[in-house]
Motif scaffolding. Structure first.
Motif, short mmCIF file in Angstrom:
data_model
loop_
_atom_site.label_atom_id
_atom_site.label_comp_id
_atom_site.label_asym_id
_atom_site.label_seq_id
_atom_site.Cartn_x
_atom_site.Cartn_y
_atom_site.Cartn_z
N THR A 166 0.82 -1.21 0.00
CA THR A 166 0.00 0.00 0.00
C THR A 166 0.86 1.25 0.00
O THR A 166 0.55 2.24 -0.70
CB THR A 166 -0.93 0.00 1.23
OG1 THR A 166 -1.71 -1.20 1.23
CG2 THR A 166 -1.87 1.20 1.20
N VAL A 167 1.93 1.24 0.80
CA VAL A 167 2.83 2.40 0.83
C VAL A 167 3.48 2.62 -0.53
O VAL A 167 3.60 3.76 -1.02
CB VAL A 167 3.90 2.20 1.92
CG1 VAL A 167 4.98 3.28 1.82
CG2 VAL A 167 3.26 2.24 3.31
N ILE A 168 3.89 1.55 -1.18
CA ILE A 168 4.52 1.67 -2.50
C ILE A 168 3.52 2.22 -3.52
O ILE A 168 3.85 3.11 -4.33
CB ILE A 168 5.08 0.31 -2.95
CG1 ILE A 168 6.23 -0.12 -2.03
CG2 ILE A 168 5.56 0.37 -4.40
CD1 ILE A 168 6.76 -1.51 -2.33
N ILE A 169 2.29 1.70 -3.49
CA ILE A 169 1.28 2.19 -4.42
C ILE A 169 0.99 3.67 -4.17
O ILE A 169 0.85 4.47 -5.12
CB ILE A 169 -0.01 1.36 -4.29
CG1 ILE A 169 0.22 -0.07 -4.77
CG2 ILE A 169 -1.15 2.01 -5.07
CD1 ILE A 169 0.62 -0.17 -6.24
N GLY A 170 0.91 4.08 -2.89
CA GLY A 170 0.69 5.48 -2.59
C GLY A 170 1.82 6.36 -3.06
O GLY A 170 1.58 7.48 -3.56
N TRP A 171 3.05 5.88 -2.93
CA TRP A 171 4.21 6.65 -3.40
C TRP A 171 4.19 6.79 -4.92
O TRP A 171 4.47 7.86 -5.46
CB TRP A 171 5.49 5.96 -2.93
CG TRP A 171 6.74 6.59 -3.46
CD1 TRP A 171 7.27 7.80 -3.12
CD2 TRP A 171 7.61 6.04 -4.46
NE1 TRP A 171 8.42 8.04 -3.83
CE2 TRP A 171 8.66 6.98 -4.66
CE3 TRP A 171 7.62 4.85 -5.18
CZ2 TRP A 171 9.70 6.74 -5.56
CZ3 TRP A 171 8.66 4.62 -6.08
CH2 TRP A 171 9.67 5.56 -6.26
N LYS B 158 1.56 9.33 -6.33
CA LYS B 158 1.85 10.75 -6.22
C LYS B 158 2.68 11.28 -7.39
O LYS B 158 2.75 12.49 -7.59
CB LYS B 158 2.59 11.03 -4.90
CG LYS B 158 1.72 10.83 -3.66
CD LYS B 158 2.51 11.17 -2.41
CE LYS B 158 1.63 11.02 -1.17
NZ LYS B 158 2.39 11.34 0.07
N GLY B 159 3.32 10.40 -8.11
CA GLY B 159 4.14 10.82 -9.23
C GLY B 159 3.33 11.10 -10.48
O GLY B 159 2.12 10.82 -10.55
N LEU B 160 3.99 11.66 -11.49
CA LEU B 160 3.31 12.02 -12.73
C LEU B 160 2.81 10.78 -13.46
O LEU B 160 1.66 10.75 -13.93
CB LEU B 160 4.27 12.80 -13.63
CG LEU B 160 3.71 13.23 -15.00
CD1 LEU B 160 2.50 14.12 -14.82
CD2 LEU B 160 4.80 13.93 -15.82
N LEU B 161 3.63 9.75 -13.55
CA LEU B 161 3.21 8.54 -14.23
C LEU B 161 2.07 7.86 -13.48
O LEU B 161 1.13 7.33 -14.09
CB LEU B 161 4.41 7.58 -14.36
CG LEU B 161 5.54 8.05 -15.28
CD1 LEU B 161 6.68 7.02 -15.29
CD2 LEU B 161 5.03 8.28 -16.70
N GLY B 162 2.14 7.87 -12.15
CA GLY B 162 1.09 7.25 -11.36
C GLY B 162 -0.24 7.96 -11.54
O GLY B 162 -1.29 7.30 -11.72
N ARG B 163 -0.23 9.29 -11.51
CA ARG B 163 -1.48 10.03 -11.71
C ARG B 163 -2.04 9.81 -13.11
O ARG B 163 -3.26 9.69 -13.29
CB ARG B 163 -1.23 11.52 -11.45
CG ARG B 163 -0.92 11.85 -10.00
CD ARG B 163 -1.07 13.35 -9.75
NE ARG B 163 -0.17 14.13 -10.58
CZ ARG B 163 1.05 14.51 -10.21
NH1 ARG B 163 1.50 14.17 -9.01
NH2 ARG B 163 1.81 15.23 -11.01
#
Length: 235
Positions: free
Chosen positions: A87-92, A95-100
Protein backbone atom coordinates in the motif's frame (compact mmCIF):
# COMPACT_ATOMS: atom_id res chain seq x y z
CA UNK A 1 -42.19 0.89 65.12
CA UNK A 2 -38.85 1.54 63.48
CA UNK A 3 -38.64 -0.62 60.40
CA UNK A 4 -35.30 0.71 59.12
CA UNK A 5 -32.77 -2.12 58.63
CA UNK A 6 -29.82 -2.21 60.96
CA UNK A 7 -26.28 -2.94 59.85
CA UNK A 8 -26.42 -6.26 61.65
CA UNK A 9 -29.59 -7.21 59.72
CA UNK A 10 -27.95 -6.90 56.29
CA UNK A 11 -27.33 -10.34 54.77
CA UNK A 12 -23.74 -11.41 54.43
CA UNK A 13 -22.39 -13.19 51.41
CA UNK A 14 -21.67 -16.84 51.77
CA UNK A 15 -18.83 -18.71 50.08
CA UNK A 16 -20.87 -19.18 46.89
CA UNK A 17 -21.81 -15.49 46.82
CA UNK A 18 -18.19 -14.46 47.23
CA UNK A 19 -17.12 -16.91 44.54
CA UNK A 20 -19.81 -15.56 42.19
CA UNK A 21 -18.76 -11.95 42.83
CA UNK A 22 -15.11 -12.79 42.18
CA UNK A 23 -16.04 -14.63 38.99
CA UNK A 24 -18.08 -11.69 37.67
CA UNK A 25 -15.27 -9.26 38.54
CA UNK A 26 -12.76 -11.42 36.72
CA UNK A 27 -15.13 -11.73 33.77
CA UNK A 28 -15.43 -7.96 33.52
CA UNK A 29 -11.62 -7.72 33.38
CA UNK A 30 -10.98 -10.64 31.02
CA UNK A 31 -13.88 -10.38 28.56
CA UNK A 32 -12.94 -7.03 26.90
CA UNK A 33 -9.31 -8.09 26.59
CA UNK A 34 -10.19 -11.52 25.21
CA UNK A 35 -12.70 -10.16 22.69
CA UNK A 36 -10.24 -7.47 21.53
CA UNK A 37 -7.45 -10.01 21.02
CA UNK A 38 -9.83 -12.37 19.25
CA UNK A 39 -10.98 -9.62 16.87
CA UNK A 40 -7.39 -8.62 16.09
CA UNK A 41 -6.40 -12.26 15.55
CA UNK A 42 -9.41 -12.83 13.26
CA UNK A 43 -8.86 -9.68 11.18
CA UNK A 44 -5.17 -10.46 10.76
CA UNK A 45 -6.07 -14.01 9.68
CA UNK A 46 -8.56 -12.72 7.11
CA UNK A 47 -6.00 -10.31 5.62
CA UNK A 48 -3.39 -13.08 5.54
CA UNK A 49 -5.85 -15.33 3.72
CA UNK A 50 -6.30 -12.68 1.03
CA UNK A 51 -2.67 -11.64 0.64
CA UNK A 52 -0.58 -14.81 1.20
CA UNK A 53 -1.68 -16.54 -2.05
CA UNK A 54 -0.10 -13.64 -3.99
CA UNK A 55 3.24 -13.77 -2.12
CA UNK A 56 5.97 -15.80 -3.89
CA UNK A 57 7.15 -18.84 -1.96
CA UNK A 58 10.67 -17.43 -1.85
CA UNK A 59 9.43 -14.60 0.40
CA UNK A 60 6.89 -16.52 2.48
CA UNK A 61 8.40 -17.40 5.90
CA UNK A 62 5.97 -20.29 6.45
CA UNK A 63 6.94 -21.90 3.14
CA UNK A 64 10.66 -21.40 3.82
CA UNK A 65 10.37 -23.07 7.24
CA UNK A 66 8.48 -25.94 5.67
CA UNK A 67 11.12 -26.44 2.97
CA UNK A 68 14.20 -26.16 5.19
CA UNK A 69 13.07 -27.60 8.52
CA UNK A 70 9.88 -29.50 7.56
CA UNK A 71 7.91 -27.54 10.16
CA UNK A 72 4.36 -26.32 9.65
CA UNK A 73 3.98 -22.96 11.38
CA UNK A 74 1.04 -20.57 11.07
CA UNK A 75 2.76 -17.20 11.18
CA UNK A 76 0.04 -14.61 11.57
CA UNK A 77 0.70 -11.10 10.33
CA UNK A 78 2.92 -11.84 7.33
CA UNK A 79 0.15 -10.91 4.92
CA UNK A 80 -0.56 -7.75 6.90
CA UNK A 81 3.09 -6.67 6.65
CA UNK A 82 3.19 -7.28 2.89
CA UNK A 83 -0.14 -5.48 2.49
CA UNK A 84 1.17 -2.41 4.34
CA UNK A 85 4.37 -2.36 2.29
CA UNK A 86 2.43 -2.78 -0.95
CA UNK A 87 0.00 0.00 0.00
CA UNK A 88 2.83 2.40 0.83
CA UNK A 89 4.52 1.67 -2.50
CA UNK A 90 1.28 2.19 -4.42
CA UNK A 91 0.69 5.48 -2.59
CA UNK A 92 4.21 6.65 -3.40
CA UNK A 93 3.79 5.76 -7.08
CA UNK A 94 0.35 7.41 -7.24
CA UNK A 95 1.85 10.75 -6.22
CA UNK A 96 4.14 10.82 -9.23
CA UNK A 97 3.31 12.02 -12.73
CA UNK A 98 3.21 8.54 -14.23
CA UNK A 99 1.09 7.25 -11.36
CA UNK A 100 -1.48 10.03 -11.71
CA UNK A 101 -1.62 9.52 -15.47
CA UNK A 102 -2.15 5.78 -15.03
CA UNK A 103 -4.90 6.36 -12.45
CA UNK A 104 -6.71 8.80 -14.76
CA UNK A 105 -6.44 6.31 -17.62
CA UNK A 106 -7.83 3.41 -15.57
CA UNK A 107 -10.62 5.56 -14.11
CA UNK A 108 -11.54 6.65 -17.61
CA UNK A 109 -11.99 2.99 -18.57
CA UNK A 110 -13.97 2.22 -15.40
CA UNK A 111 -16.36 5.16 -15.86
CA UNK A 112 -17.42 3.68 -19.21
CA UNK A 113 -18.70 0.48 -17.58
CA UNK A 114 -22.34 0.90 -16.50
CA UNK A 115 -22.39 -1.22 -13.32
CA UNK A 116 -18.72 -1.08 -12.37
CA UNK A 117 -18.57 2.71 -12.42
CA UNK A 118 -21.38 2.98 -9.86
CA UNK A 119 -19.72 0.52 -7.47
CA UNK A 120 -16.26 2.02 -7.95
CA UNK A 121 -17.47 5.60 -7.60
CA UNK A 122 -19.40 4.87 -4.42
CA UNK A 123 -16.56 2.94 -2.79
CA UNK A 124 -14.02 5.59 -3.74
CA UNK A 125 -16.15 8.36 -2.26
CA UNK A 126 -16.63 6.41 0.99
CA UNK A 127 -12.91 5.69 1.37
CA UNK A 128 -11.92 9.27 0.58
CA UNK A 129 -14.47 10.56 3.09
CA UNK A 130 -13.21 8.27 5.85
CA UNK A 131 -9.46 8.86 5.44
CA UNK A 132 -9.34 12.36 3.96
CA UNK A 133 -9.30 14.66 7.00
CA UNK A 134 -10.30 15.15 10.59
CA UNK A 135 -13.56 16.78 9.46
CA UNK A 136 -15.07 13.30 9.20
CA UNK A 137 -14.99 12.68 12.95
CA UNK A 138 -18.01 13.40 15.10
CA UNK A 139 -17.80 16.82 16.71
CA UNK A 140 -19.97 16.50 19.83
CA UNK A 141 -22.46 14.23 21.51
CA UNK A 142 -26.01 15.50 21.76
CA UNK A 143 -29.62 14.60 22.47
CA UNK A 144 -32.45 14.81 19.96
CA UNK A 145 -36.14 14.02 20.31
CA UNK A 146 -36.63 10.67 18.59
CA UNK A 147 -38.81 8.83 17.57
CA UNK A 148 -41.34 11.44 18.79
CA UNK A 149 -41.57 14.58 20.88
CA UNK A 150 -40.83 14.03 24.54
CA UNK A 151 -38.53 11.01 23.99
CA UNK A 152 -34.83 11.77 23.82
CA UNK A 153 -32.06 9.76 22.20
CA UNK A 154 -28.27 10.02 22.21
CA UNK A 155 -26.82 11.14 18.88
CA UNK A 156 -23.58 12.52 17.42
CA UNK A 157 -23.21 15.79 15.54
CA UNK A 158 -21.47 15.23 12.22
CA UNK A 159 -21.41 18.70 10.66
CA UNK A 160 -23.64 21.52 9.46
CA UNK A 161 -26.04 20.55 6.72
CA UNK A 162 -24.75 21.59 3.30
CA UNK A 163 -25.95 21.93 -0.26
CA UNK A 164 -29.60 21.37 -1.09
CA UNK A 165 -30.37 20.07 2.43
CA UNK A 166 -29.31 23.39 3.94
CA UNK A 167 -31.16 25.41 1.31
CA UNK A 168 -34.46 23.57 1.70
CA UNK A 169 -34.59 23.92 5.48
CA UNK A 170 -36.46 26.76 7.15
CA UNK A 171 -33.58 27.25 9.63
CA UNK A 172 -30.02 26.12 10.14
CA UNK A 173 -29.82 22.33 10.11
CA UNK A 174 -27.30 19.96 11.67
CA UNK A 175 -26.32 16.59 10.28
CA UNK A 176 -26.79 14.15 13.19
CA UNK A 177 -26.04 10.44 13.38
CA UNK A 178 -28.36 8.48 15.65
CA UNK A 179 -26.70 5.16 16.63
CA UNK A 180 -28.51 1.97 17.58
CA UNK A 181 -27.97 -0.12 20.71
CA UNK A 182 -25.83 -2.17 21.28
CA UNK A 183 -24.19 -1.77 17.85
CA UNK A 184 -23.37 1.93 17.38
CA UNK A 185 -21.96 1.37 13.88
CA UNK A 186 -25.51 1.18 12.50
CA UNK A 187 -28.09 3.90 12.89
CA UNK A 188 -29.94 6.72 11.19
CA UNK A 189 -28.86 9.94 9.51
CA UNK A 190 -31.04 12.83 10.70
CA UNK A 191 -31.10 16.48 9.70
CA UNK A 192 -32.27 18.35 12.78
CA UNK A 193 -32.80 22.10 13.31
CA UNK A 194 -30.05 23.50 15.48
CA UNK A 195 -32.57 24.72 18.05
CA UNK A 196 -33.83 21.15 18.58
CA UNK A 197 -30.37 19.76 19.37
CA UNK A 198 -29.17 19.69 22.97
CA UNK A 199 -25.39 19.47 23.06
CA UNK A 200 -23.97 17.34 25.89
CA UNK A 201 -20.86 18.03 27.94
CA UNK A 202 -19.77 14.38 27.84
CA UNK A 203 -17.24 13.31 25.24
CA UNK A 204 -18.11 11.30 22.16
CA UNK A 205 -16.36 8.26 23.69
CA UNK A 206 -18.45 8.45 26.87
CA UNK A 207 -21.64 8.81 24.85
CA UNK A 208 -20.67 5.77 22.78
CA UNK A 209 -20.17 3.77 26.00
CA UNK A 210 -23.62 4.85 27.13
CA UNK A 211 -25.16 3.64 23.87
CA UNK A 212 -23.24 0.35 23.79
CA UNK A 213 -24.12 -0.49 27.39
CA UNK A 214 -27.82 0.28 26.80
CA UNK A 215 -27.75 2.93 29.53
CA UNK A 216 -26.03 0.78 32.17
CA UNK A 217 -22.79 2.77 32.13
CA UNK A 218 -22.76 6.55 32.08
CA UNK A 219 -20.17 9.26 32.86
CA UNK A 220 -20.52 11.06 36.18
CA UNK A 221 -19.64 14.67 36.89
CA UNK A 222 -15.92 13.85 37.10
CA UNK A 223 -16.04 12.28 33.65
CA UNK A 224 -15.44 8.75 34.96
CA UNK A 225 -17.80 5.97 33.89
CA UNK A 226 -20.32 5.04 36.55
CA UNK A 227 -22.68 2.09 36.66
CA UNK A 228 -26.37 2.51 37.39
CA UNK A 229 -27.36 0.21 40.23
CA UNK A 230 -30.69 -0.54 41.88
CA UNK A 231 -32.75 2.03 39.99
CA UNK A 232 -36.40 1.87 41.06
CA UNK A 233 -38.46 2.33 37.91
CA UNK A 234 -41.97 2.06 39.39
CA UNK A 235 -43.78 1.40 42.62
Amino acid sequence: MNLEPKLSDTPRRGPLGTLRANFLTGLVVIAPIAVTLWLIWTVVGVIDGWVLPFIPNAYNPAVLLKQKFDVDVDIRGVGVVFFLIFTVIIGWLAKGLLGRSFIRWTEGIVTQMPVVRSVYGGLKQIVETVVSSSDTTFERACMVEYPRRGIWAIAFISTNAKGEIAQKGDEEMLSVFLPTTPNPTSGFLLFVPRGDVRVLDMSVEDAAKLVISAGLVYPNSEGKPKKIRNVKLMD
